[in-house]
Write an enzyme that holds these catalytic residues in place. Sequence first.
Site, PDB file in Angstrom:
ATOM      1  N   ASN A  31       0.814  -1.217   0.000  1.00 44.19           N
ATOM      2  CA  ASN A  31       0.000   0.000   0.000  1.00 44.19           C
ATOM      3  C   ASN A  31       0.855   1.279   0.000  1.00 44.19           C
ATOM      4  O   ASN A  31       0.323   2.384  -0.093  1.00 44.19           O
ATOM      5  CB  ASN A  31      -0.883  -0.014   1.258  1.00 44.19           C
ATOM      6  CG  ASN A  31      -2.184   0.721   1.076  1.00 44.19           C
ATOM      7  OD1 ASN A  31      -2.691   0.813  -0.038  1.00 44.19           O
ATOM      8  ND2 ASN A  31      -2.719   1.254   2.162  1.00 44.19           N
ATOM      9  N   ARG A  43       4.334   3.919  -0.951  1.00 43.87           N
ATOM     10  CA  ARG A  43       4.893   4.584  -2.137  1.00 43.87           C
ATOM     11  C   ARG A  43       5.717   3.600  -2.964  1.00 43.87           C
ATOM     12  O   ARG A  43       5.549   3.484  -4.175  1.00 43.87           O
ATOM     13  CB  ARG A  43       5.781   5.771  -1.706  1.00 43.87           C
ATOM     14  CG  ARG A  43       5.014   6.998  -1.269  1.00 43.87           C
ATOM     15  CD  ARG A  43       5.956   8.042  -0.650  1.00 43.87           C
ATOM     16  NE  ARG A  43       6.401   7.595   0.669  1.00 43.87           N
ATOM     17  CZ  ARG A  43       5.732   7.833   1.796  1.00 43.87           C
ATOM     18  NH1 ARG A  43       4.636   8.532   1.770  1.00 43.87           N
ATOM     19  NH2 ARG A  43       6.167   7.376   2.959  1.00 43.87           N
ATOM     20  N   HIS A  66      14.613  14.252   2.476  1.00 41.41           N
ATOM     21  CA  HIS A  66      13.531  13.393   1.996  1.00 41.41           C
ATOM     22  C   HIS A  66      12.178  14.047   2.255  1.00 41.41           C
ATOM     23  O   HIS A  66      12.074  14.979   3.059  1.00 41.41           O
ATOM     24  CB  HIS A  66      13.579  12.022   2.685  1.00 41.41           C
ATOM     25  CG  HIS A  66      14.690  11.144   2.215  1.00 41.41           C
ATOM     26  ND1 HIS A  66      15.973  11.238   2.722  1.00 41.41           N
ATOM     27  CD2 HIS A  66      14.728  10.163   1.271  1.00 41.41           C
ATOM     28  CE1 HIS A  66      16.746  10.349   2.113  1.00 41.41           C
ATOM     29  NE2 HIS A  66      16.022   9.685   1.222  1.00 41.41           N
ATOM     30  N   LYS A  85       8.767  10.497   5.487  1.00 42.90           N
ATOM     31  CA  LYS A  85       9.788   9.501   5.841  1.00 42.90           C
ATOM     32  C   LYS A  85       9.883   9.391   7.362  1.00 42.90           C
ATOM     33  O   LYS A  85       9.891  10.399   8.063  1.00 42.90           O
ATOM     34  CB  LYS A  85      11.150   9.877   5.239  1.00 42.90           C
ATOM     35  CG  LYS A  85      12.220   8.821   5.514  1.00 42.90           C
ATOM     36  CD  LYS A  85      13.411   8.953   4.594  1.00 42.90           C
ATOM     37  CE  LYS A  85      14.524   7.971   4.949  1.00 42.90           C
ATOM     38  NZ  LYS A  85      14.105   6.559   4.821  1.00 42.90           N
ATOM     39  N   THR A 113      20.534   5.226   3.400  1.00 43.10           N
ATOM     40  CA  THR A 113      21.569   5.538   2.399  1.00 43.10           C
ATOM     41  C   THR A 113      22.665   6.412   3.006  1.00 43.10           C
ATOM     42  O   THR A 113      23.858   6.165   2.791  1.00 43.10           O
ATOM     43  CB  THR A 113      20.929   6.266   1.197  1.00 43.10           C
ATOM     44  OG1 THR A 113      19.849   5.472   0.723  1.00 43.10           O
ATOM     45  CG2 THR A 113      21.932   6.516   0.092  1.00 43.10           C
TER      46      THR A 113
HETATM   47  N1  LIG Z   1      16.223   0.628  -0.628  1.00 45.36           N
HETATM   48  C1  LIG Z   1      15.735   1.649  -1.345  1.00 45.36           C
HETATM   49  O1  LIG Z   1      16.212   1.945  -2.452  1.00 45.36           O
HETATM   50  C2  LIG Z   1      14.573   2.416  -0.806  1.00 45.36           C
HETATM   51  C3  LIG Z   1      14.129   2.151   0.442  1.00 45.36           C
HETATM   52  N2  LIG Z   1      13.010   2.756   0.924  1.00 45.36           N
HETATM   53  C4  LIG Z   1      12.549   2.307   2.226  1.00 45.36           C
HETATM   54  O2  LIG Z   1      11.416   1.466   2.025  1.00 45.36           O
HETATM   55  C5  LIG Z   1      10.531   1.579   3.111  1.00 45.36           C
HETATM   56  C6  LIG Z   1       9.145   1.968   2.605  1.00 45.36           C
HETATM   57  O3  LIG Z   1       9.193   3.248   2.028  1.00 45.36           O
HETATM   58  P1  LIG Z   1       7.864   3.924   1.441  1.00 45.36           P
HETATM   59  O4  LIG Z   1       7.240   3.038   0.449  1.00 45.36           O
HETATM   60  O5  LIG Z   1       8.232   5.293   1.061  1.00 45.36           O
HETATM   61  O6  LIG Z   1       6.973   3.975   2.773  1.00 45.36           O
HETATM   62  P2  LIG Z   1       5.403   4.017   2.924  1.00 45.36           P
HETATM   63  O7  LIG Z   1       5.116   4.551   4.288  1.00 45.36           O
HETATM   64  O8  LIG Z   1       4.772   4.676   1.746  1.00 45.36           O
HETATM   65  O9  LIG Z   1       4.987   2.486   2.865  1.00 45.36           O
HETATM   66  C7  LIG Z   1       5.226   1.608   3.924  1.00 45.36           C
HETATM   67  C8  LIG Z   1       4.322   0.429   3.754  1.00 45.36           C
HETATM   68  O10 LIG Z   1       4.533  -0.451   4.850  1.00 45.36           O
HETATM   69  C9  LIG Z   1       3.273  -0.747   5.438  1.00 45.36           C
HETATM   70  N3  LIG Z   1       3.442  -0.893   6.876  1.00 45.36           N
HETATM   71  C10 LIG Z   1       3.539   0.068   7.816  1.00 45.36           C
HETATM   72  N4  LIG Z   1       3.690  -0.467   9.024  1.00 45.36           N
HETATM   73  C11 LIG Z   1       3.667  -1.791   8.852  1.00 45.36           C
HETATM   74  C12 LIG Z   1       3.766  -2.898   9.734  1.00 45.36           C
HETATM   75  N5  LIG Z   1       3.950  -2.745  11.033  1.00 45.36           N
HETATM   76  N6  LIG Z   1       3.673  -4.123   9.198  1.00 45.36           N
HETATM   77  C13 LIG Z   1       3.514  -4.298   7.861  1.00 45.36           C
HETATM   78  N7  LIG Z   1       3.432  -3.295   6.980  1.00 45.36           N
HETATM   79  C14 LIG Z   1       3.507  -2.051   7.482  1.00 45.36           C
HETATM   80  C15 LIG Z   1       2.340   0.396   5.107  1.00 45.36           C
HETATM   81  O11 LIG Z   1       1.017  -0.069   5.065  1.00 45.36           O
HETATM   82  P3  LIG Z   1      -0.265   0.919   5.129  1.00 45.36           P
HETATM   83  O12 LIG Z   1      -0.080   1.955   4.083  1.00 45.36           O
HETATM   84  O13 LIG Z   1      -1.417   0.052   4.845  1.00 45.36           O
HETATM   85  O14 LIG Z   1      -0.246   1.480   6.507  1.00 45.36           O
HETATM   86  C16 LIG Z   1       2.841   0.780   3.738  1.00 45.36           C
HETATM   87  O15 LIG Z   1       2.245  -0.019   2.755  1.00 45.36           O
HETATM   88  C17 LIG Z   1      11.163   2.600   4.069  1.00 45.36           C
HETATM   89  O16 LIG Z   1      11.914   1.911   5.036  1.00 45.36           O
HETATM   90  C18 LIG Z   1      12.090   3.395   3.146  1.00 45.36           C
HETATM   91  O17 LIG Z   1      13.155   3.985   3.843  1.00 45.36           O
HETATM   92  C19 LIG Z   1      12.320   3.654   0.188  1.00 45.36           C
HETATM   93  C20 LIG Z   1      12.734   3.975  -1.072  1.00 45.36           C
HETATM   94  C21 LIG Z   1      13.902   3.397  -1.673  1.00 45.36           C
HETATM   95  O1  LIG Z   2      12.206   6.597   2.605  1.00 45.76           O
HETATM   96  C1  LIG Z   2      12.616   6.925   1.458  1.00 45.76           C
HETATM   97  O2  LIG Z   2      11.910   7.587   0.679  1.00 45.76           O
HETATM   98  C2  LIG Z   2      13.940   6.475   1.049  1.00 45.76           C
HETATM   99  N1  LIG Z   2      14.587   5.661   1.855  1.00 45.76           N
HETATM  100  C3  LIG Z   2      15.847   5.065   1.632  1.00 45.76           C
HETATM  101  C4  LIG Z   2      16.838   5.488   2.696  1.00 45.76           C
HETATM  102  O3  LIG Z   2      16.462   5.572   3.878  1.00 45.76           O
HETATM  103  O4  LIG Z   2      17.993   5.717   2.374  1.00 45.76           O
HETATM  104  C5  LIG Z   2      16.342   5.245   0.219  1.00 45.76           C
HETATM  105  C6  LIG Z   2      15.969   6.540  -0.431  1.00 45.76           C
HETATM  106  O5  LIG Z   2      16.787   7.535   0.061  1.00 45.76           O
HETATM  107  C7  LIG Z   2      14.488   6.870  -0.256  1.00 45.76           C
END
Ligand SMILES: NC(=O)C1=CN([C@@H]2O[C@H](COP(=O)(O)OP(=O)(O)OC[C@H]3O[C@@H](n4cnc5c(N)ncnc54)[C@H](OP(=O)(O)O)[C@@H]3O)[C@@H](O)[C@H]2O)C=CC1
Ligand SMILES: O=C(O)C1=N[C@H](C(=O)O)C[C@H](O)C1
Length: 265
Positions: free
Chosen positions: A10, A12, A152, A156, A163
């Site tokens: 659900n 981003r 960010h 976040k 990173t």
């Molecule tokens: N490695 C990389 O290149 C990147 C890493 N990230 C990381 O990815 C993660 C997600 O980022 P992003 O998509 O922006 O975050 P979001 O907050 O948009 O999405 C997080 C998701 O996790 C779900 N969630 C929240 N709490 C729980 C829980 N306790 N158990 C299960 N699911 C849960 C949420 O569900 P709901 O919406 O239904 O509450 C939501 O679908 C972060 O840790 C971010 O730092 C992000 C971008 C790039």
């Molecule tokens: O939460 C984000 O959006 C992102 N999270 C990752 C991080 O914590 O480094 C990667 C990217 O910067 C986006």
Amino acid sequence: MIKVALSGINGRMGQMLLKAVLAAPDMELSAALGHSGSSAIGKDAGVPSGITTGVTVTDDIESLRDCDVLIDFSRPEATLTYLPVCAASGTAVVIGTTGFTAEEKKTLEAASESVPVLLAPNTSLGVNAVFKLIEEAARLLSDVDVEIFEMHHRNKVDAPSGTALEMGRRVAQARGQNFDEVAVLSREGHTGPRKNGTIGFAALRGGDVVGKHTVIFAGTGEQVEITHNSTTREGYAQGALTAARFLSTKDKGYYSMSDVLGASR
Ligand SMILES: NC(=O)C1=CN([C@@H]2O[C@H](COP(=O)(O)OP(=O)(O)OC[C@H]3O[C@@H](n4cnc5c(N)ncnc54)[C@H](OP(=O)(O)O)[C@@H]3O)[C@@H](O)[C@H]2O)C=CC1
Ligand SMILES: O=C(O)C1=N[C@H](C(=O)O)C[C@H](O)C1
């Protein structure tokens, strides 16, 4: 076909990954996980993006058993509940989630004794290239002060970003330092002068900034700045799919994006 499960569906990244998997000719979406209590449970995985996938969002972690690879961009507490099922059923795990404690990372590594596990705080090609540039700069500019800035979007939840922390670790490693001993994760109040050899961090949050990181090598009379700027989440998603393809060919083990991109650390 690689049978892919997506968690954090659900979110981003969950929705960005969903579109990337649906567009990939060698992948099929086999499971979509959300957390219990999430408004997404019981609905089609594509609802937030206005598309129909035929896959219903579930909080049943047993659904991971039939999948080849889980791509997890969720929250640390969620990732840790998925790992035992993946380890028991041979499902490989690409972990993009950030914010794990050192103790939690040991649990991720332990799971890699049973299945392939890849942990990547950033899956974009550009950031992983920047990691290498930073290592080289840290060696060439071995005596200058290093400060790491990241910005960010307002939603976040962890800081500094995974990173930024990895960038700091790369600098420390290149200089033969223990990262935990030299990292200054934030500053406030009467801090006194900067301590030699430390690595400072500043985390900014605001608007819809996808992700910006700058490592500043600050010498006397000159500064070198290495910046990476993400303008969409597509690069993260494509990197995660490349990592999933890589893991689908591997046996158990603990991997990083360096392994995927063929560059030794
Ligand atoms: N490695 C990389 O290149 C990147 C890493 N990230 C990381 O990815 C993660 C997600 O980022 P992003 O998509 O922006 O975050 P979001 O907050 O948009 O999405 C997080 C998701 O996790 C779900 N969630 C929240 N709490 C729980 C829980 N306790 N158990 C299960 N699911 C849960 C949420 O569900 P709901 O919406 O239904 O509450 C939501 O679908 C972060 O840790 C971010 O730092 C992000 C971008 C790039
Ligand atoms: O939460 C984000 O959006 C992102 N999270 C990752 C991080 O914590 O480094 C990667 C990217 O910067 C986006």
